[in-house]
Design a protein around this motif. Structure first.
Motif, PDB file in Angstrom:
ATOM      1  N   ARG A  39       0.814  -1.206   0.030  1.00 16.65           N
ATOM      2  CA  ARG A  39      -0.035  -0.068   0.027  1.00 16.65           C
ATOM      3  C   ARG A  39       0.998   1.240  -0.024  1.00 16.65           C
ATOM      4  NH1 ARG A  39      -1.306   3.296   3.726  1.00 16.65           N
ATOM      5  NH2 ARG A  39      -0.430   2.401   5.476  1.00 16.65           N
ATOM      6  N   VAL A  40       1.780   1.309   0.873  1.00 14.92           N
ATOM      7  CA  VAL A  40       2.828   2.331   1.110  1.00 14.92           C
ATOM      8  C   VAL A  40       3.423   2.524  -0.273  1.00 14.92           C
ATOM      9  CG1 VAL A  40       4.930   3.283   1.862  1.00 14.92           C
ATOM     10  CG2 VAL A  40       3.079   2.253   3.266  1.00 14.92           C
ATOM     11  N   ARG A  41       3.734   1.629  -1.034  1.00 10.52           N
ATOM     12  CA  ARG A  41       4.654   1.525  -2.144  1.00 10.52           C
ATOM     13  C   ARG A  41       3.628   2.138  -3.372  1.00 10.52           C
ATOM     14  NH1 ARG A  41       6.331  -3.214  -2.637  1.00 10.52           N
ATOM     15  NH2 ARG A  41       8.615  -2.853  -1.954  1.00 10.52           N
ATOM     16  N   ARG A  42       2.635   1.715  -3.470  1.00 13.49           N
ATOM     17  CA  ARG A  42       1.468   2.061  -4.488  1.00 13.49           C
ATOM     18  C   ARG A  42       1.256   3.390  -4.199  1.00 13.49           C
ATOM     19  NH1 ARG A  42      -1.664  -1.583  -3.512  1.00 13.49           N
ATOM     20  NH2 ARG A  42      -3.107  -0.644  -2.124  1.00 13.49           N
ATOM     21  N   GLU A  43       0.954   3.850  -2.991  1.00  7.18           N
ATOM     22  CA  GLU A  43       0.624   5.258  -2.754  1.00  7.18           C
ATOM     23  C   GLU A  43       1.756   6.320  -3.064  1.00  7.18           C
ATOM     24  OE1 GLU A  43      -1.103   5.820   0.974  1.00  7.18           O
ATOM     25  OE2 GLU A  43      -2.531   4.891   0.695  1.00  7.18           O
ATOM     26  N   ALA A  44       2.992   5.678  -2.731  1.00  5.94           N
ATOM     27  CA  ALA A  44       4.233   6.649  -2.823  1.00  5.94           C
ATOM     28  C   ALA A  44       4.467   6.861  -4.609  1.00  5.94           C
ATOM     29  CB  ALA A  44       5.430   6.106  -2.387  1.00  5.94           C
ATOM     30  N   ASP A  91      -7.517   5.344  -3.602  1.00  4.03           N
ATOM     31  CA  ASP A  91      -8.120   4.221  -3.400  1.00  4.03           C
ATOM     32  C   ASP A  91      -7.279   3.069  -3.797  1.00  4.03           C
ATOM     33  OD1 ASP A  91      -9.897   1.915  -4.423  1.00  4.03           O
ATOM     34  OD2 ASP A  91     -11.326   3.609  -5.277  1.00  4.03           O
ATOM     35  N   ASP A  92      -7.533   2.253  -3.052  1.00  2.00           N
ATOM     36  CA  ASP A  92      -6.579   0.944  -3.017  1.00  2.00           C
ATOM     37  C   ASP A  92      -6.453   0.405  -4.332  1.00  2.00           C
ATOM     38  OD1 ASP A  92      -5.519   0.917  -0.466  1.00  2.00           O
ATOM     39  OD2 ASP A  92      -7.049  -0.243   0.443  1.00  2.00           O
ATOM     40  N   LYS A  93      -7.372   0.420  -5.202  1.00  2.00           N
ATOM     41  CA  LYS A  93      -7.717  -0.071  -6.514  1.00  2.00           C
ATOM     42  C   LYS A  93      -6.963   0.865  -7.569  1.00  2.00           C
ATOM     43  CE  LYS A  93     -12.208  -0.340  -6.393  1.00  2.00           C
ATOM     44  NZ  LYS A  93     -12.422  -0.097  -5.033  1.00  2.00           N
ATOM     45  N   SER A  94      -6.343   1.696  -7.278  1.00  3.12           N
ATOM     46  CA  SER A  94      -5.913   2.720  -8.167  1.00  3.12           C
ATOM     47  C   SER A  94      -4.333   2.239  -8.217  1.00  3.12           C
ATOM     48  CB  SER A  94      -5.809   3.938  -7.678  1.00  3.12           C
ATOM     49  OG  SER A  94      -5.271   5.108  -8.688  1.00  3.12           O
ATOM     50  N   PHE A 112      -5.588  12.291  -7.273  1.00  6.11           N
ATOM     51  CA  PHE A 112      -4.696  11.199  -6.234  1.00  6.11           C
ATOM     52  C   PHE A 112      -5.840  10.675  -5.303  1.00  6.11           C
ATOM     53  CE2 PHE A 112      -2.601  10.742  -2.179  1.00  6.11           C
ATOM     54  CZ  PHE A 112      -1.479  10.096  -2.355  1.00  6.11           C
ATOM     55  N   TYR A 113      -6.834  11.376  -4.953  1.00 13.28           N
ATOM     56  CA  TYR A 113      -7.906  10.889  -4.055  1.00 13.28           C
ATOM     57  C   TYR A 113      -8.903  10.314  -4.767  1.00 13.28           C
ATOM     58  CZ  TYR A 113      -5.048  13.542  -0.522  1.00 13.28           C
ATOM     59  OH  TYR A 113      -4.199  13.770   0.013  1.00 13.28           O
ATOM     60  N   ALA A 114      -9.057  10.179  -6.097  1.00 14.54           N
ATOM     61  CA  ALA A 114     -10.186   9.768  -6.969  1.00 14.54           C
ATOM     62  C   ALA A 114     -10.467   8.409  -6.714  1.00 14.54           C
ATOM     63  CB  ALA A 114      -9.906  10.338  -8.449  1.00 14.54           C
ATOM     64  N   ALA A 115     -11.864   8.092  -6.655  1.00 16.45           N
ATOM     65  CA  ALA A 115     -12.373   6.586  -6.465  1.00 16.45           C
ATOM     66  C   ALA A 115     -12.090   5.924  -7.759  1.00 16.45           C
ATOM     67  CB  ALA A 115     -13.695   6.702  -5.811  1.00 16.45           C
ATOM     68  N   MET A 116     -11.725   4.659  -7.621  1.00 12.09           N
ATOM     69  CA  MET A 116     -11.956   3.792  -8.960  1.00 12.09           C
ATOM     70  C   MET A 116     -13.321   3.394  -9.145  1.00 12.09           C
ATOM     71  SD  MET A 116      -8.957   3.788 -10.354  1.00 12.09           S
ATOM     72  CE  MET A 116      -8.867   2.577 -11.433  1.00 12.09           C
ATOM     73  N   ASP A 117     -14.110   4.245  -9.587  1.00 10.62           N
ATOM     74  CA  ASP A 117     -15.652   4.065  -9.910  1.00 10.62           C
ATOM     75  C   ASP A 117     -16.089   4.283 -11.270  1.00 10.62           C
ATOM     76  OD1 ASP A 117     -15.634   6.750  -9.846  1.00 10.62           O
ATOM     77  OD2 ASP A 117     -16.741   6.944  -8.023  1.00 10.62           O
ATOM     78  N   THR A 118     -17.014   4.521 -11.883  1.00  8.95           N
ATOM     79  CA  THR A 118     -17.448   4.569 -13.146  1.00  8.95           C
ATOM     80  C   THR A 118     -17.227   5.958 -13.444  1.00  8.95           C
ATOM     81  OG1 THR A 118     -19.643   5.146 -12.491  1.00  8.95           O
ATOM     82  CG2 THR A 118     -19.276   3.007 -12.916  1.00  8.95           C
TER      83      THR A 118
END
Length: 316
Positions: A117-122, A268-271, A188-194
């Motif tokens: 999670r840290v690597r992905r967000e970084a 979003d963790d899915k980003s 950066f904070y956008a949800a991975m939705d439609t």
């Protein structure tokens, strides 16, 4: 000024996101991220010192030797490294059977989840900061152009009013780049939705429109247009300036109303990457240029303003 947090007006960024972004930008948080990604505690119960990994992930060597107690252990599973003998648990230095099969201790699984999670967000943070840095470079370039034009027009009485459309275009691009810097934080904070893909299309469309206007002002970085050439393009430049203004106004409104993006309290963790508008491929955040050679800043193939070799800097 935001009275809740004492920050400059962050719209269309919610205040809590603006505050979190500032926190993530701090040296203390960046140091902590580096520590999580590059160090580990020696798993020897009689040692426990902090060890720095001297190689990067490209090498993928998992064999670690504690500099304090000389304990041999695996970076992936945090167990003693035994490549041979009756209790063999590793075939080589580059693959961990326990990690590949998911047979890790619960605390190691939790640690790896946090590390991923840290690597992905970084990587996502660095990607957005790169986009914002590109905006800063455009702002500096536009300010220099504005000053240059003011000097050139000062020699001719009455010329400033005649070329008002130039300064309108420059001011609109300066505002657009400030808006883009905020919208990249929103991404950066956008949800991975439609809505996410639509928002990314809008960001690229915004970059395309502003880049087109910028090219009318500065067709290349080695020479400048004459005042006669600017005058010839005056109507087209005025029309495009109005188009950029209307587009940005609508995009800001849509973001604030939540019509084109859902803003979360955290990434979003899915980003996991950015979407290439040319070949429709999702690229990891670590890559600044797609395999099709389209840059992620402007969505152009072989973009002359971005350097595919370094993936970071503009061409000089």
């Amino acid at each position: 000024m935001c009275f809740n947090w004492g920050l400059p007006p962050p719209q269309p960024i919610p205040c809590q996101n603006a505050l979190d972004w500032r926190r993530r930008s701090s040296a203390d948080i960046q140091t902590e991220i580096w520590r999580i990604m590059n160090t580990a505690t020696c798993p020897n119960p009689n040692c426990g010192v902090i060890i720095k990994r001297e190689i990067d992930d490209k090498d993928r060597c998992l064999h670690m030797i504690c500099s304090q107690c000389k304990y041999h252990w695996c970076w992936a599973c945090r167990e003693e490294f035994r490549p041979g003998g009756a209790n063999k648990n590793h075939d080589n230095f580059y693959h961990c059977k326990a990690y590949d099969e998911g047979k890790l201790r619960p605390e190691v699984k939790a640690m790896n989840t946090q590390l991923e999670r840290v690597r992905r967000e970084a990587a996502n943070f660095k990607y957005c900061e790169h986009l914002r840095h590109c905006c800063d470079k455009d702002i500096v370039s536009l300010q220099a152009l504005q000053k240059n034009l003011e000097t050139r027009l000062a020699t001719g009485p009455g010329e400033s009013g005649k070329f008002k459309f130039l300064f309108d275009a420059i001011n609109k691009l300066l505002q657009a780049n400030e808006d883009k810097k905020k919208l990249y934080i929103v991404a950066f904070y956008a949800a991975m939705d439609t809505k996410k893909q639509l928002f990314e299309f809008q960001l690229k469309d915004m970059a395309e429109k502003t880049n087109k206007l910028l090219k009318m002002l500065q067709p290349n970085q080695k020479s400048q247009k004459t005042l006669e050439e600017f005058e010839k393009d005056g109507k087209a430049m005025h029309a495009l300036t109005k188009t950029v203004s209307a587009f940005l106004q609508k995009l800001r409104r849509d973001v604030q109303n939540g019509h084109c993006v859902t803003i979360l309290d955290k990434p979003d963790d899915k980003s996991t990457g950015w979407f290439c508008m040319v070949c429709k491929k999702v690229n990891p955040f670590e890559k600044f240029v797609c395999d099709c050679l389209a840059c992620q800043v402007h969505g152009e193939k072989r973009c002359l303003r971005c350097n595919p070799e370094s993936h970071v800097h503009y061409l000089d």
